[in-house]
Design a protein around this motif. Sequence first.
Motif, PDB file in Angstrom:
ATOM      1  N   ALA A 166       0.826  -1.211   0.000  1.00  0.00           N
ATOM      2  CA  ALA A 166       0.000   0.000   0.000  1.00  0.00           C
ATOM      3  C   ALA A 166       0.861   1.263   0.000  1.00  0.00           C
ATOM      4  N   ILE A 167       1.980   1.223   0.722  1.00  0.00           N
ATOM      5  CA  ILE A 167       2.847   2.400   0.826  1.00  0.00           C
ATOM      6  C   ILE A 167       3.567   2.689  -0.483  1.00  0.00           C
ATOM      7  N   TYR A 168       4.114   1.634  -1.097  1.00  0.00           N
ATOM      8  CA  TYR A 168       5.014   1.831  -2.230  1.00  0.00           C
ATOM      9  C   TYR A 168       4.376   1.582  -3.599  1.00  0.00           C
ATOM     10  N   GLY A 169       3.167   1.046  -3.618  1.00  0.00           N
ATOM     11  CA  GLY A 169       2.440   0.901  -4.880  1.00  0.00           C
ATOM     12  C   GLY A 169       3.206   0.124  -5.930  1.00  0.00           C
ATOM     13  N   ILE A 203      11.613  -4.441  -4.310  1.00  0.00           N
ATOM     14  CA  ILE A 203      11.160  -3.053  -4.345  1.00  0.00           C
ATOM     15  C   ILE A 203      12.223  -2.197  -5.002  1.00  0.00           C
ATOM     16  N   LYS A 204      11.775  -1.365  -5.936  1.00  0.00           N
ATOM     17  CA  LYS A 204      12.675  -0.439  -6.628  1.00  0.00           C
ATOM     18  C   LYS A 204      12.717   0.860  -5.835  1.00  0.00           C
ATOM     19  N   ILE A 205      13.926   1.260  -5.452  1.00  0.00           N
ATOM     20  CA  ILE A 205      14.107   2.418  -4.580  1.00  0.00           C
ATOM     21  C   ILE A 205      14.917   3.476  -5.319  1.00  0.00           C
ATOM     22  N   THR A 246      19.065   4.604  -8.588  1.00  0.00           N
ATOM     23  CA  THR A 246      18.010   3.616  -8.367  1.00  0.00           C
ATOM     24  C   THR A 246      18.639   2.281  -7.986  1.00  0.00           C
ATOM     25  N   LEU A 247      17.998   1.607  -7.043  1.00  0.00           N
ATOM     26  CA  LEU A 247      18.494   0.320  -6.556  1.00  0.00           C
ATOM     27  C   LEU A 247      17.302  -0.597  -6.333  1.00  0.00           C
ATOM     28  N   GLU A 287      15.038  -6.000 -13.165  1.00  0.00           N
ATOM     29  CA  GLU A 287      15.858  -5.879 -11.973  1.00  0.00           C
ATOM     30  C   GLU A 287      15.399  -6.822 -10.877  1.00  0.00           C
ATOM     31  N   CYS A 288      14.257  -7.454 -11.058  1.00  0.00           N
ATOM     32  CA  CYS A 288      13.777  -8.429 -10.095  1.00  0.00           C
ATOM     33  C   CYS A 288      14.194  -9.816 -10.559  1.00  0.00           C
TER      34      CYS A 288
END
Length: 319
Positions: A21-24, A39-41, A51-52, A144-145
């Motif tokens: 919910a937070i990161y969509g 999760i892509k940050i 980006t990581l 990236e996953c």
Amino acid sequence: MAATDPETAQRQTEEIEALSAIYGDEWCAIDEDEKIFCIKISECLENPKWTLCLQVILPPEYPTTAPPIYQLNAPWLLGQEYAEIANNLEDIYAQYLGESILYLWVEKIREILIEKSQSSAPEPNVKKITEETIVEYEEDFSLECQPFQPYAAVTLNFDLPESEEDEELPPIYHGNPITDRRSTFQAHLAPVVTLKQVKNVLAKLNENKKIASATHNIYAYRIYCEDKQTFLQDSEDDGETAAGGRLLHLMQILNVRNVLVVVSRWYGGILLGPDRFKHINNCARNILVEQNYTNFSENVSKQLGKNKRTRKDKKKTEC
């Protein structure tokens, strides 16, 4: 990989739902049954420079008595920077033993990326980023996953003792090429038992003008150290994001040892999307089978019982 304790399972479920919910769209469920997530940050939402991808497996005991198993993926992330981020994550786990920590991990990584963007550090410069990577970056989050393996793909440092200079060049075998929409893929294989042999084979392949001119020469190797009962292993993407890690993961599943596999790709101008990873792995698997390095069905069955022990393999330990 269901959590064994109902309360622990509930805590995992609640944390996953909250993070989603937070990161969509930044949050990606790779395998919900096995509790593998990514999760892509980035340091910012608009025009991010850094980006990581944080990839995690939640073991049944998390968060009560075990930490998440994690991997950090970014084309620019190597060596010391990887170690520094990893140390920060492990410090957080030690500080919040028994608590849900994924949100803290994500925000700590974001804080590090923000600091990098605000510092005088040069922007990430990834060698040989192709048109395909650039076009597909936003559309194909799965790039990236990648399938999880607890190793970072680090470019090899071949500063080896002079005493190994006389090592004989192993035989090199070449697989049948696969062509799809004008892109061609071909695997090359050599038996290796030392890093010097890996270096020699790569150098020999590079003497071939056709191979040297390939858009990417992706490789991975696994060398079994009998005395330490562990593996010396590594991979290289050569600009094809995540391809080396995927190739090494295939070799781990097949449980092959003492072998180097290189897959050359000549880009034909038409984007293949995720199919390119399928062709890379198919080329590699075919040549491994042809050269009798693996019995595919038997080794896959054996590997199912070994996944939890894979973390004990030392990626960069000298034999």
